[in-house]
Design a protein around this motif. Structure first.
Motif, PDB file in Angstrom:
ATOM      1  N   HIS A  64       0.831  -1.205   0.000  1.00 20.42           N
ATOM      2  CA  HIS A  64       0.000   0.000   0.000  1.00 20.42           C
ATOM      3  C   HIS A  64       0.868   1.259   0.000  1.00 20.42           C
ATOM      4  O   HIS A  64       0.512   2.269  -0.599  1.00 20.42           O
ATOM      5  CB  HIS A  64      -0.937  -0.005   1.213  1.00 20.42           C
ATOM      6  CG  HIS A  64      -1.990  -1.081   1.141  1.00 20.42           C
ATOM      7  ND1 HIS A  64      -2.865  -1.347   2.151  1.00 20.42           N
ATOM      8  CD2 HIS A  64      -2.287  -1.958   0.158  1.00 20.42           C
ATOM      9  CE1 HIS A  64      -3.661  -2.350   1.806  1.00 20.42           C
ATOM     10  NE2 HIS A  64      -3.319  -2.735   0.607  1.00 20.42           N
ATOM     11  N   SER A 107       2.012   1.800  -3.444  1.00 23.03           N
ATOM     12  CA  SER A 107       0.899   2.365  -4.207  1.00 23.03           C
ATOM     13  C   SER A 107       0.766   3.869  -3.941  1.00 23.03           C
ATOM     14  O   SER A 107       0.570   4.673  -4.861  1.00 23.03           O
ATOM     15  CB  SER A 107      -0.394   1.628  -3.831  1.00 23.03           C
ATOM     16  OG  SER A 107      -1.508   2.221  -4.433  1.00 23.03           O
ATOM     17  N   TYR A 108       0.904   4.254  -2.670  1.00 24.82           N
ATOM     18  CA  TYR A 108       0.862   5.675  -2.316  1.00 24.82           C
ATOM     19  C   TYR A 108       1.952   6.447  -3.053  1.00 24.82           C
ATOM     20  O   TYR A 108       1.711   7.516  -3.617  1.00 24.82           O
ATOM     21  CB  TYR A 108       1.026   5.851  -0.799  1.00 24.82           C
ATOM     22  CG  TYR A 108       1.135   7.303  -0.382  1.00 24.82           C
ATOM     23  CD1 TYR A 108       0.006   8.036  -0.073  1.00 24.82           C
ATOM     24  CD2 TYR A 108       2.376   7.938  -0.345  1.00 24.82           C
ATOM     25  CE1 TYR A 108       0.095   9.375   0.276  1.00 24.82           C
ATOM     26  CE2 TYR A 108       2.477   9.272   0.003  1.00 24.82           C
ATOM     27  CZ  TYR A 108       1.336   9.984   0.303  1.00 24.82           C
ATOM     28  OH  TYR A 108       1.433  11.301   0.631  1.00 24.82           O
ATOM     29  N   MET A 165       3.467   5.649  -5.813  1.00 22.59           N
ATOM     30  CA  MET A 165       3.182   5.689  -7.253  1.00 22.59           C
ATOM     31  C   MET A 165       2.218   6.821  -7.559  1.00 22.59           C
ATOM     32  O   MET A 165       2.390   7.583  -8.506  1.00 22.59           O
ATOM     33  CB  MET A 165       2.577   4.359  -7.709  1.00 22.59           C
ATOM     34  CG  MET A 165       3.522   3.190  -7.659  1.00 22.59           C
ATOM     35  SD  MET A 165       2.650   1.604  -7.845  1.00 22.59           S
ATOM     36  CE  MET A 165       2.314   1.617  -9.621  1.00 22.59           C
ATOM     37  N   LYS A 166       1.173   6.888  -6.742  1.00 20.97           N
ATOM     38  CA  LYS A 166       0.158   7.918  -6.965  1.00 20.97           C
ATOM     39  C   LYS A 166       0.750   9.307  -6.764  1.00 20.97           C
ATOM     40  O   LYS A 166       0.459  10.247  -7.494  1.00 20.97           O
ATOM     41  CB  LYS A 166      -1.005   7.707  -5.994  1.00 20.97           C
ATOM     42  CG  LYS A 166      -2.070   8.760  -6.146  1.00 20.97           C
ATOM     43  CD  LYS A 166      -3.366   8.396  -5.467  1.00 20.97           C
ATOM     44  CE  LYS A 166      -4.311   9.573  -5.587  1.00 20.97           C
ATOM     45  NZ  LYS A 166      -5.695   9.171  -5.752  1.00 20.97           N
ATOM     46  N   GLY A 204      -4.148   5.369  -3.444  1.00 19.67           N
ATOM     47  CA  GLY A 204      -4.238   4.875  -4.819  1.00 19.67           C
ATOM     48  C   GLY A 204      -4.768   3.459  -4.918  1.00 19.67           C
ATOM     49  O   GLY A 204      -4.512   2.745  -5.887  1.00 19.67           O
ATOM     50  N   LEU A 205      -5.539   3.036  -3.893  1.00 19.60           N
ATOM     51  CA  LEU A 205      -6.083   1.676  -3.909  1.00 19.60           C
ATOM     52  C   LEU A 205      -7.433   1.615  -4.616  1.00 19.60           C
ATOM     53  O   LEU A 205      -8.078   0.574  -4.642  1.00 19.60           O
ATOM     54  CB  LEU A 205      -6.226   1.138  -2.480  1.00 19.60           C
ATOM     55  CG  LEU A 205      -4.928   1.050  -1.678  1.00 19.60           C
ATOM     56  CD1 LEU A 205      -5.200   0.503  -0.283  1.00 19.60           C
ATOM     57  CD2 LEU A 205      -3.912   0.166  -2.401  1.00 19.60           C
ATOM     58  N   ASP A 206      -7.870   2.745  -5.179  1.00 16.47           N
ATOM     59  CA  ASP A 206      -9.144   2.755  -5.892  1.00 16.47           C
ATOM     60  C   ASP A 206      -8.957   2.433  -7.376  1.00 16.47           C
ATOM     61  O   ASP A 206      -9.856   2.634  -8.178  1.00 16.47           O
ATOM     62  CB  ASP A 206      -9.840   4.113  -5.712  1.00 16.47           C
ATOM     63  CG  ASP A 206      -8.911   5.280  -6.008  1.00 16.47           C
ATOM     64  OD1 ASP A 206      -7.709   5.038  -6.305  1.00 16.47           O
ATOM     65  OD2 ASP A 206      -9.368   6.424  -5.951  1.00 16.47           O
ATOM     66  N   ARG A 207      -7.783   1.950  -7.720  1.00 19.21           N
ATOM     67  CA  ARG A 207      -7.546   1.506  -9.092  1.00 19.21           C
ATOM     68  C   ARG A 207      -6.818   0.165  -9.056  1.00 19.21           C
ATOM     69  O   ARG A 207      -6.276  -0.230  -8.021  1.00 19.21           O
ATOM     70  CB  ARG A 207      -6.712   2.532  -9.865  1.00 19.21           C
ATOM     71  CG  ARG A 207      -5.483   3.030  -9.126  1.00 19.21           C
ATOM     72  CD  ARG A 207      -4.475   3.605 -10.069  1.00 19.21           C
ATOM     73  NE  ARG A 207      -3.931   2.554 -10.915  1.00 19.21           N
ATOM     74  CZ  ARG A 207      -2.763   2.632 -11.535  1.00 19.21           C
ATOM     75  NH1 ARG A 207      -2.034   3.713 -11.451  1.00 19.21           N
ATOM     76  NH2 ARG A 207      -2.319   1.632 -12.274  1.00 19.21           N
ATOM     77  N   HIS A 266      -3.852  -2.481  -9.882  1.00 25.43           N
ATOM     78  CA  HIS A 266      -2.423  -2.511 -10.176  1.00 25.43           C
ATOM     79  C   HIS A 266      -2.072  -3.885 -10.737  1.00 25.43           C
ATOM     80  O   HIS A 266      -2.575  -4.886 -10.253  1.00 25.43           O
ATOM     81  CB  HIS A 266      -1.610  -2.242  -8.910  1.00 25.43           C
ATOM     82  CG  HIS A 266      -1.763  -0.857  -8.366  1.00 25.43           C
ATOM     83  ND1 HIS A 266      -1.123   0.228  -8.913  1.00 25.43           N
ATOM     84  CD2 HIS A 266      -2.495  -0.379  -7.346  1.00 25.43           C
ATOM     85  CE1 HIS A 266      -1.446   1.317  -8.246  1.00 25.43           C
ATOM     86  NE2 HIS A 266      -2.287   0.985  -7.282  1.00 25.43           N
TER      87      HIS A 266
END
Lengths: 209, 209
Positions: free
Chosen positions: A198, A201-202, A204-205, B78-81, B83
């Protein structure tokens, strides 16, 4: 033994150990705080401060003795003795941990796994037996394990930790995605895989925005 | 988007997400900073400060709306998309990561693995193919992956990261026990399993002394 060591320094200890081992493999006998800092992404003064905190090893002439410093950190982290692990949860992840060669190299030996699934129990071998979870209380004394590794669903983790504690195990490496409650005389380190994913992911965003 | 978020707060984001999801599953609709702090081992003022930093969600009356806060953190991370991950290294650990159900639940889908070992390549399935590592440059464009997961020996990790970068992948989840060098427009999160085990060992030794 050194005195009080901050959490931040403790978190860096394994990294020092890794880099010093690399240096030893490259045949490098001594290293300056400048060079070590460049390899580790720390400033020379940070390096000197950290190593002063570990204690026991002085800076001599042009730098630190690589082998002596590595040995000192190894002993500080308790890696100069063998640790015996039992893994609770013999799915793919539990088996992967049991067979990960790096752990054995550092003296962390998996002595047994436990599971509730008959199929997984059948797949045990003489070297890496998978015992039924219901036999934990009976089996644990003979296994002489000092670390319990939890690789099971979140809702079974807390009660398993408590069982391990009752059986005298004072260290848990927890892969279950849950924060556990434990007594003061127990050491617990979490390995929340999803959490680190996670964070990736943060990042990346954050880069994209 | 919130403004600047400190590393410490970023590291806590996944924990907020986990606890809020648990609360939702328990059917709890709102929660005070006091109660959330008790669950997470943080002070109420720390909770309020963190949540202010995330931005976007106000405290209403008796507490935070659990679902709204969870959704906000989910989006912040960014977990709403979805990966798409490729895993380099299809040994036991690579396969365990590929099959770990928690990742898929959060939208992290493994689309392929790569390896140099013919035996491991043969064990690929249509759902989880294991391609020869030498086909990475040819295969990657079609796979549309955005995350590369490195589960290979330390000495192969750096060159593989560089190949992934050349192929347009900007995020790496690194299980190899080595610190990697990478450009500024790449996100890298390390998952040094041995490091956390060494910290557990340190804590065990510290308790005993």
């Amino acid at each position: 033994m050194a005195g009080y060591i901050s959490d931040a320094v403790i978190r860096r200890l394994p990294s020092y150990y890794r880099h010093l081992r690399e240096l030893e493999q490259e045949g490098i006998l001594q290293i300056s705080s400048q060079e070590l800092g460049e390899r580790m992404g720390l400033t020379p003064s940070q390096i000197r401060q950290d190593i002063n905190t570990f204690g026991g090893v002085g800076r001599q002439g042009f730098g630190y003795q690589v082998q002596a410093l590595r040995e000192h950190i190894r002993s500080t982290m308790g890696l100069d003795r063998e640790h015996r692990m039992v893994i609770i949860g013999a799915g793919r992840m539990g088996q992967a941990i049991a067979n990960y060669s790096h752990f054995a190299r550092d003296g962390f030996i998996t002595v047994a796994l436990f599971d509730i699934d008959p199929e997984r129990i059948r797949k045990g071998t003489p070297e890496l037996p998978v015992y039924p979870a219901e036999e934990m209380e009976e089996r644990l004394p003979g296994l002489q394990a000092d670390i319990g590794v939890l690789v099971l669903p979140a809702d079974a983790a807390q009660e398993t930790l408590e069982l391990l504690y009752r059986m005298g195990i004072r260290a848990v490496w927890n892969f279950a995605p849950v924060d556990l409650h434990y007594p003061r005389d127990m050491a617990v380190v979490n390995m929340h895989l999803s959490d680190t994913l996670h964070i990736l992911s943060y990042q990346m965003k954050h880069m994209e925005s």
